[in-house]
Scaffold this motif. Structure first.
Motif, PDB file in Angstrom:
ATOM      1  N   ASP A 504       2.516   3.324  -2.976  1.00  0.00           N
ATOM      2  CA  ASP A 504       2.469   2.444  -4.144  1.00  0.00           C
ATOM      3  C   ASP A 504       1.306   1.469  -4.018  1.00  0.00           C
ATOM      4  O   ASP A 504       0.694   1.318  -2.960  1.00  0.00           O
ATOM      5  CB  ASP A 504       3.791   1.687  -4.286  1.00  0.00           C
ATOM      6  CG  ASP A 504       4.109   0.846  -3.068  1.00  0.00           C
ATOM      7  OD1 ASP A 504       3.503  -0.237  -2.920  1.00  0.00           O
ATOM      8  OD2 ASP A 504       4.949   1.279  -2.240  1.00  0.00           O
ATOM      9  N   GLY A 505       1.017   0.774  -5.144  1.00  0.00           N
ATOM     10  CA  GLY A 505      -0.135  -0.113  -5.187  1.00  0.00           C
ATOM     11  C   GLY A 505      -0.071  -1.243  -4.184  1.00  0.00           C
ATOM     12  O   GLY A 505      -1.085  -1.595  -3.561  1.00  0.00           O
ATOM     13  N   ARG A 506       1.111  -1.838  -3.979  1.00  0.00           N
ATOM     14  CA  ARG A 506       1.242  -2.950  -3.046  1.00  0.00           C
ATOM     15  C   ARG A 506       0.986  -2.483  -1.607  1.00  0.00           C
ATOM     16  O   ARG A 506       0.274  -3.151  -0.846  1.00  0.00           O
ATOM     17  CB  ARG A 506       2.634  -3.566  -3.169  1.00  0.00           C
ATOM     18  CG  ARG A 506       2.850  -4.791  -2.293  1.00  0.00           C
ATOM     19  CD  ARG A 506       4.198  -5.417  -2.577  1.00  0.00           C
ATOM     20  NE  ARG A 506       4.301  -5.831  -3.985  1.00  0.00           N
ATOM     21  CZ  ARG A 506       5.417  -6.311  -4.533  1.00  0.00           C
ATOM     22  NH1 ARG A 506       6.521  -6.406  -3.820  1.00  0.00           N
ATOM     23  NH2 ARG A 506       5.432  -6.671  -5.810  1.00  0.00           N
ATOM     24  N   GLU A 508      -0.733   0.154  -0.726  1.00  0.00           N
ATOM     25  CA  GLU A 508      -2.152   0.500  -0.644  1.00  0.00           C
ATOM     26  C   GLU A 508      -2.990  -0.749  -0.382  1.00  0.00           C
ATOM     27  O   GLU A 508      -3.887  -0.752   0.471  1.00  0.00           O
ATOM     28  CB  GLU A 508      -2.598   1.159  -1.944  1.00  0.00           C
ATOM     29  CG  GLU A 508      -4.086   1.502  -1.988  1.00  0.00           C
ATOM     30  CD  GLU A 508      -4.561   1.818  -3.394  1.00  0.00           C
ATOM     31  OE1 GLU A 508      -4.701   0.860  -4.192  1.00  0.00           O
ATOM     32  OE2 GLU A 508      -4.784   3.001  -3.699  1.00  0.00           O
ATOM     33  N   HIS A 509      -2.689  -1.827  -1.094  1.00  0.00           N
ATOM     34  CA  HIS A 509      -3.430  -3.080  -0.917  1.00  0.00           C
ATOM     35  C   HIS A 509      -3.284  -3.592   0.512  1.00  0.00           C
ATOM     36  O   HIS A 509      -4.264  -4.031   1.123  1.00  0.00           O
ATOM     37  CB  HIS A 509      -2.926  -4.128  -1.921  1.00  0.00           C
ATOM     38  CG  HIS A 509      -3.564  -5.472  -1.749  1.00  0.00           C
ATOM     39  ND1 HIS A 509      -4.840  -5.741  -2.180  1.00  0.00           N
ATOM     40  CD2 HIS A 509      -3.094  -6.615  -1.154  1.00  0.00           C
ATOM     41  CE1 HIS A 509      -5.153  -6.997  -1.869  1.00  0.00           C
ATOM     42  NE2 HIS A 509      -4.101  -7.556  -1.263  1.00  0.00           N
ATOM     43  N   ARG A 530      -7.413   6.594  -7.202  1.00  0.00           N
ATOM     44  CA  ARG A 530      -7.029   5.249  -7.631  1.00  0.00           C
ATOM     45  C   ARG A 530      -8.180   4.308  -7.254  1.00  0.00           C
ATOM     46  O   ARG A 530      -8.417   4.054  -6.070  1.00  0.00           O
ATOM     47  CB  ARG A 530      -5.728   4.843  -6.954  1.00  0.00           C
ATOM     48  CG  ARG A 530      -5.037   3.701  -7.647  1.00  0.00           C
ATOM     49  CD  ARG A 530      -3.543   3.740  -7.442  1.00  0.00           C
ATOM     50  NE  ARG A 530      -3.170   3.842  -6.043  1.00  0.00           N
ATOM     51  CZ  ARG A 530      -1.965   4.220  -5.632  1.00  0.00           C
ATOM     52  NH1 ARG A 530      -1.043   4.552  -6.524  1.00  0.00           N
ATOM     53  NH2 ARG A 530      -1.685   4.277  -4.356  1.00  0.00           N
ATOM     54  N   SER A 532      -8.683   1.199  -7.349  1.00  0.00           N
ATOM     55  CA  SER A 532      -8.414  -0.063  -6.664  1.00  0.00           C
ATOM     56  C   SER A 532      -8.693   0.058  -5.167  1.00  0.00           C
ATOM     57  O   SER A 532      -8.942  -0.945  -4.492  1.00  0.00           O
ATOM     58  CB  SER A 532      -6.959  -0.481  -6.882  1.00  0.00           C
ATOM     59  OG  SER A 532      -6.076   0.554  -6.464  1.00  0.00           O
ATOM     60  N   GLN A 571      -6.436   2.663 -15.580  1.00  0.00           N
ATOM     61  CA  GLN A 571      -5.544   2.381 -14.453  1.00  0.00           C
ATOM     62  C   GLN A 571      -5.049   0.946 -14.480  1.00  0.00           C
ATOM     63  O   GLN A 571      -3.901   0.670 -14.098  1.00  0.00           O
ATOM     64  CB  GLN A 571      -6.272   2.686 -13.134  1.00  0.00           C
ATOM     65  CG  GLN A 571      -6.500   4.167 -12.908  1.00  0.00           C
ATOM     66  CD  GLN A 571      -7.233   4.473 -11.614  1.00  0.00           C
ATOM     67  OE1 GLN A 571      -7.569   3.564 -10.855  1.00  0.00           O
ATOM     68  NE2 GLN A 571      -7.481   5.757 -11.370  1.00  0.00           N
ATOM     69  N   GLN A 572      -5.884  -0.016 -14.950  1.00  0.00           N
ATOM     70  CA  GLN A 572      -5.426  -1.400 -15.093  1.00  0.00           C
ATOM     71  C   GLN A 572      -4.311  -1.492 -16.127  1.00  0.00           C
ATOM     72  O   GLN A 572      -3.300  -2.185 -15.935  1.00  0.00           O
ATOM     73  CB  GLN A 572      -6.585  -2.303 -15.500  1.00  0.00           C
ATOM     74  CG  GLN A 572      -7.508  -2.707 -14.374  1.00  0.00           C
ATOM     75  CD  GLN A 572      -8.536  -3.719 -14.840  1.00  0.00           C
ATOM     76  OE1 GLN A 572      -9.196  -3.529 -15.873  1.00  0.00           O
ATOM     77  NE2 GLN A 572      -8.676  -4.807 -14.096  1.00  0.00           N
ATOM     78  N   ALA A 575      -1.150  -0.040 -14.697  1.00  0.00           N
ATOM     79  CA  ALA A 575      -0.531  -0.953 -13.741  1.00  0.00           C
ATOM     80  C   ALA A 575       0.165  -2.101 -14.455  1.00  0.00           C
ATOM     81  O   ALA A 575       1.263  -2.524 -14.060  1.00  0.00           O
ATOM     82  CB  ALA A 575      -1.586  -1.492 -12.779  1.00  0.00           C
ATOM     83  N   ASP A 579       4.150  -3.058 -14.282  1.00  0.00           N
ATOM     84  CA  ASP A 579       4.638  -4.390 -13.907  1.00  0.00           C
ATOM     85  C   ASP A 579       5.580  -4.944 -14.955  1.00  0.00           C
ATOM     86  O   ASP A 579       6.612  -5.549 -14.642  1.00  0.00           O
ATOM     87  CB  ASP A 579       3.452  -5.345 -13.704  1.00  0.00           C
ATOM     88  CG  ASP A 579       2.632  -5.002 -12.472  1.00  0.00           C
ATOM     89  OD1 ASP A 579       3.154  -4.285 -11.597  1.00  0.00           O
ATOM     90  OD2 ASP A 579       1.460  -5.440 -12.388  1.00  0.00           O
TER      91      ASP A 579
END
Length: 588
Positions: A504-506, A508-509, A530, A532, A571-572, A575, A579
């Motif tokens: 997931d994005g979190r 990945e960050h 992705r 980001s 993608q923004q 996302a 959210d």
């Protein structure tokens, strides 16, 4: 018989074992000549009423002693002979595995896994069987046959010997013809077995997908069709195989008929005694084994020869990527990529063209673009899975083709887009490239890959068996364990080939944040869908149909019209919608 010539280097090297086994076989053959001779003496002694009971018991005792000594010698020659052939099995499999490990992706495009497994197991077994059992039957049959013939012709009657062996030349011609047929049919049957093996391997490794799509019956029918084809081809082998024994027994029967008929006439004429005829018939019985053995030897040697041909065809394939001779210089260096054109072997389609980039130590290079744009191909070329005919990749100012492959790849840690885990513990999977790593080092790598907490929640933590290909883990967990495995190597260059697609994005960050902290001074190459993941890249290449469509930093590319800007905005938006959905679910 050509197999013995093909294996002569092995026979010459192991000559002591084979000479010892052959010597024992000669002694055994001599011992086996004793009982028929003594039986003839006993028969003549009894019929002529000139043998005492003590003499009779003495001859019987000698025959029993000969049988006991024969038993013991057979035990020792088997150890010598089969010990040597089992050593051949070890060496062939070592050569086979070494050959597979030297090969590159082009080789595996030509050969399927099931076929390789069949050659490494079934074919090797056939060659080893021929080198052991084949040598045994050849020597045993020749030694025994020659000795029996000499005794029959010199001590009893050469005329009767010649008469009784008249069917043998015809039998030899027929068996030779069977051997040629068997060679071709067995080779075809082995190829069919490879296909069957490959189908079984594919079905077992993709069982989850088969069940998910409800394809059990379809796959079962497909497997059944291949199994029937393999069975039919093996039946063709069996039909030839089944002709050997009847042919031999027919020849033996005719020999016995001629021996008894001719011998009876000679006894009637007084040129032969009844005891001599009895010994002759017993000697002729000893000839049955050499004849059967020769036929069996033709059978197993022809099978071994066909198997050897298949093995050698694979061992003879030279790697498509030639190893260099130089060792990489110490220290970090500039990576220069200059590709004018690249095509996969055997294909005319251009996969990459006009691609130039210089990557300094400590920099991060991002790769993105539509599916099939050439990202993974570029990463394969950096790893030297293929060589470039039009262009070059340099490190420290020297072409990669000059360096030894192991020297270059020791500078790389790679996480592929499809992670592979072995059927072992989590700890051993992370420590794959660094088996001597401590538990503290393993856990540190897992923390950098943001998988430490997930591992602790497993039943036995780091000692949990993950199953074949990591079957008990999620896709994201497998990817992060693979990242931890690469980080533990602590190499100069880290390559991530879409290795964050299943997280997931979190997460990945967090992983990228840890990589920046870990990778200070290290070179990082990331391929990602992705975008980001590429925000911190010093330069990002946008590939399209194998060429660079755009290049620059994230801030530059996000302001330019084109694929990168469109995809980043999409993608923004995606996302933001995710959210918003999560927030609604939380308040709901």
């Amino acid at each position: 018989m050509r197999l013995f010539s093909q294996l002569r280097h092995f026979f010459l090297r192991e000559w002591r074992r084979y000479l010892g086994a052959v010597s024992l076989l000669v002694v055994i053959a001599l011992l086996q000549l004793i009982p028929p001779k003594l039986v003839g003496v006993i028969v003549d002694g009894i019929t002529q009423q000139r043998m005492t009971s003590s003499t009779l018991l003495m001859w019987i005792g000698i025959m029993l002693l000969a049988a006991l000594v024969t038993y013991l010698l057979r035990y020792f020659w088997r150890i010598l002979l089969f010990g040597a052939s089992y050593q051949l099995a070890v060496e062939l499999r070592e050569d086979f595995y070494r050959q597979l490990s030297r090969q590159h992706p082009a080789f595996y495009l030509r050969h399927r896994t099931g076929d390789l497994i069949a050659r490494a197991t079934n074919d090797v077994d056939r060659v080893v069987f021929a080198a052991g059992e084949g040598v045994l039957t050849l020597v045993d049959s020749l030694v025994m046959g020659i000795m029996v013939l000499l005794v029959m012709s010199t001590s009893i009657s050469w005329q009767l010997t010649l008469l009784s062996l008249l069917p043998m030349p015809v039998m030899a011609l027929i068996i030779n013809r069977y051997g040629e047929q068997l060679h071709q049919r067995f080779k075809t049957a082995q190829a069919a077995f490879s296909s069957l093996n490959d189908q079984a391997q594919e079905s077992l490794t993709s069982i989850r997908m088969i069940k998910a799509f409800g394809l059990e019956d379809h796959q079962s029918e497909k497997f059944t069709a291949i199994a029937r084809d393999t069975g039919a081809k093996n039946m063709r082998v069996a039909r030839v195989d089944a002709r050997f024994d009847p042919t031999i027994y027919l020849a033996v029967g005719l020999s016995n008929l001629l021996a008894v008929g001719g011998g009876s006439w000679m006894v009637w004429q007084g040129t032969l005694t009844l005891g001599q005829l009895t010994s002759f018939v017993m000697y002729l019985g000893l000839m049955i084994w050499p004849m059967l053995a020769l036929a069996w030897m033709f059978n197993i040697v022809e099978r071994g020869s066909a198997a050897w041909t298949r093995i050698q065809a694979l061992l003879a394939e030279a790697p498509t990527v030639v190893d260099g001779a130089s060792t990489l210089p110490e220290g970090r260096g500039l990576l220069q990529i200059a590709i004018r054109q690249f095509n996969y072997p055997g294909s005319r389609q251009t996969v990459l063209s006009q691609l130039d980039v210089n990557l300094k130590p400590g920099q991060m290079l991002g790769l993105c673009g539509p599916t099939g744009s050439g990202k993974s191909t570029l990463l394969s070329l950096i790893q030297r899975h293929f060589d470039i005919e039009h262009g070059d990749i340099r490190f420290h100012g020297e072409s990669l083709t000059r360096f030894r492959l192991d020297s270059w790849r020791a500078r790389l840690a790679v996480v592929n887009q499809t992670p592979f885990l072995f059927s072992d513990t989590v700890a051993n999977n992370i420590a794959l490239g660094h088996p001597g790593a401590s538990r503290q080092e393993i856990e540190h790598a897992a923390q950098l890959a943001s998988v430490h907490d997930d591992i602790l929640r497993l039943p036995q933590g780091y000692e949990t068996e993950v199953g074949e290909r990591g079957v008990m883990l999620s896709g994201g967990q497998k990817q992060r364990i693979s990242i931890a495995r690469a980080l533990l190597l602590n190499t100069e260059i880290l390559i991530l080939d879409d290795a964050l697609s299943a997280v997931d994005g979190r997460t990945e960050h967090q992983i990228l944040h840890n990589l920046r902290r870990w990778g200070s001074g290290k070179t990082l190459i990331i391929s990602a869908h992705r975008l980001s993941a590429l925000v911190e890249a010093n330069e990002t290449l946008v590939l399209k149909t194998g060429a660079v469509a755009q290049r620059g930093t994230h801030s530059q590319l996000s302001q330019q019209s084109g694929w990168y800007q469109d995809m980043y905005r999409y993608q923004q938006l995606e996302a933001a919608l995710d959210d918003e959905s999560d927030e609604e679910q939380y308040h709901g």
